[in-house]
Design a protein around this motif. Structure first.
Motif, PDB file in Angstrom:
ATOM      1  N   TYR A  41       0.816  -1.193  -0.056  1.00 11.59           N
ATOM      2  CA  TYR A  41       0.118  -0.028  -0.037  1.00 11.59           C
ATOM      3  C   TYR A  41       0.902   1.442  -0.122  1.00 11.59           C
ATOM      4  CZ  TYR A  41       0.720   0.423   5.161  1.00 11.59           C
ATOM      5  OH  TYR A  41       1.309   0.791   6.193  1.00 11.59           O
ATOM      6  N   MET A  44       0.080   4.174  -2.655  1.00  6.34           N
ATOM      7  CA  MET A  44      -1.492   4.219  -2.801  1.00  6.34           C
ATOM      8  C   MET A  44      -1.967   5.354  -1.848  1.00  6.34           C
ATOM      9  SD  MET A  44      -2.780   0.410  -2.088  1.00  6.34           S
ATOM     10  CE  MET A  44      -4.530   0.464  -2.735  1.00  6.34           C
ATOM     11  N   LYS A  45      -2.890   6.060  -2.319  1.00  6.25           N
ATOM     12  CA  LYS A  45      -3.485   7.284  -1.779  1.00  6.25           C
ATOM     13  C   LYS A  45      -4.213   6.836  -0.691  1.00  6.25           C
ATOM     14  CE  LYS A  45      -3.650  10.168  -5.876  1.00  6.25           C
ATOM     15  NZ  LYS A  45      -4.508  11.000  -6.565  1.00  6.25           N
ATOM     16  N   THR A  46      -4.667   7.677   0.304  1.00  7.37           N
ATOM     17  CA  THR A  46      -5.318   7.290   1.684  1.00  7.37           C
ATOM     18  C   THR A  46      -6.866   6.591   1.111  1.00  7.37           C
ATOM     19  OG1 THR A  46      -4.268   9.003   2.784  1.00  7.37           O
ATOM     20  CG2 THR A  46      -6.330   7.626   3.829  1.00  7.37           C
ATOM     21  N   THR A  47      -7.503   7.256   0.061  1.00 11.91           N
ATOM     22  CA  THR A  47      -8.694   6.825  -0.266  1.00 11.91           C
ATOM     23  C   THR A  47      -8.662   5.359  -0.992  1.00 11.91           C
ATOM     24  OG1 THR A  47      -8.439   8.216  -2.270  1.00 11.91           O
ATOM     25  CG2 THR A  47      -9.574   9.127  -0.471  1.00 11.91           C
ATOM     26  N   GLU A  48      -7.412   5.342  -1.602  1.00 17.89           N
ATOM     27  CA  GLU A  48      -7.474   3.826  -2.331  1.00 17.89           C
ATOM     28  C   GLU A  48      -7.207   2.815  -1.238  1.00 17.89           C
ATOM     29  OE1 GLU A  48      -5.249   5.147  -6.306  1.00 17.89           O
ATOM     30  OE2 GLU A  48      -4.105   5.036  -4.664  1.00 17.89           O
ATOM     31  N   ILE A  49      -6.410   3.248  -0.060  1.00 25.72           N
ATOM     32  CA  ILE A  49      -5.999   2.318   0.862  1.00 25.72           C
ATOM     33  C   ILE A  49      -7.568   1.710   1.640  1.00 25.72           C
ATOM     34  CG2 ILE A  49      -4.991   1.857   3.073  1.00 25.72           C
ATOM     35  CD1 ILE A  49      -2.856   3.769   2.190  1.00 25.72           C
ATOM     36  N   ALA A  51     -10.423   1.894   0.366  1.00 26.64           N
ATOM     37  CA  ALA A  51     -11.315   1.362  -0.568  1.00 26.64           C
ATOM     38  C   ALA A  51     -10.860  -0.242  -0.687  1.00 26.64           C
ATOM     39  CB  ALA A  51     -11.242   1.887  -2.213  1.00 26.64           C
ATOM     40  N   GLU A  52      -9.507  -0.418  -0.392  1.00 31.89           N
ATOM     41  CA  GLU A  52      -8.844  -1.629  -0.439  1.00 31.89           C
ATOM     42  C   GLU A  52      -9.325  -2.497   0.752  1.00 31.89           C
ATOM     43  OE1 GLU A  52      -7.306  -5.308  -1.336  1.00 31.89           O
ATOM     44  OE2 GLU A  52      -8.037  -3.816  -2.676  1.00 31.89           O
ATOM     45  N   ARG A  55     -13.026  -3.312   0.481  1.00 32.21           N
ATOM     46  CA  ARG A  55     -13.406  -4.419  -0.428  1.00 32.21           C
ATOM     47  C   ARG A  55     -13.085  -5.857   0.082  1.00 32.21           C
ATOM     48  NH1 ARG A  55     -10.887  -8.074  -3.004  1.00 32.21           N
ATOM     49  NH2 ARG A  55      -8.750  -7.423  -2.372  1.00 32.21           N
TER      50      ARG A  55
END
Length: 70
Positions: A41, A44-49, A51-52, A55
Motif C-alpha cells: 500500500y 497508494m493514496k489514503t482513499t485507495e487504501i 477502498a481496499e 473491499r
C-alpha cells in the motif's frame, strides 16, 4: 507513516451488546483478516487504501453470509 501492516477487522453482531432491549448473553464475532503489508500500500493514496480495506471486509462478510445459507 509508521510503515506497519494494516490488519482489517470484521466485527459481527457487536451492536447487540448495546441493545438495551435485549436481555441475556450476547455472542459477537471478531475476524482478523490477512494483514496488508506496507509494500503493498506504500504507493497508494489514503482513499485507495480505505477502498481496499473496505473491499476485503465486504468480501469476508459475503463469504460468511454465503456459508450461513448452506
Amino acid at each position: 507513516k509508521s510503515r506497519t501492516p494494516i490488519v482489517p477487522v470484521v466485527l459481527v453482531d457487536t451492536y447487540k451488546a448495546f441493545d438495551i432491549s435485549y436481555l441475556g448473553p450476547v455472542r459477537t464475532q471478531v475476524h482478523y483478516l490477512e494483514p496488508i503489508p506496507y509494500e503493498e500500500y506504500k504507493d497508494m493514496k489514503t482513499t485507495e487504501i480505505a477502498a481496499e480495506v473496505q473491499r476485503r471486509v465486504a468480501e469476508k462478510i459475503a463469504l460468511m453470509l454465503d456459508s450461513q445459507k448452506e
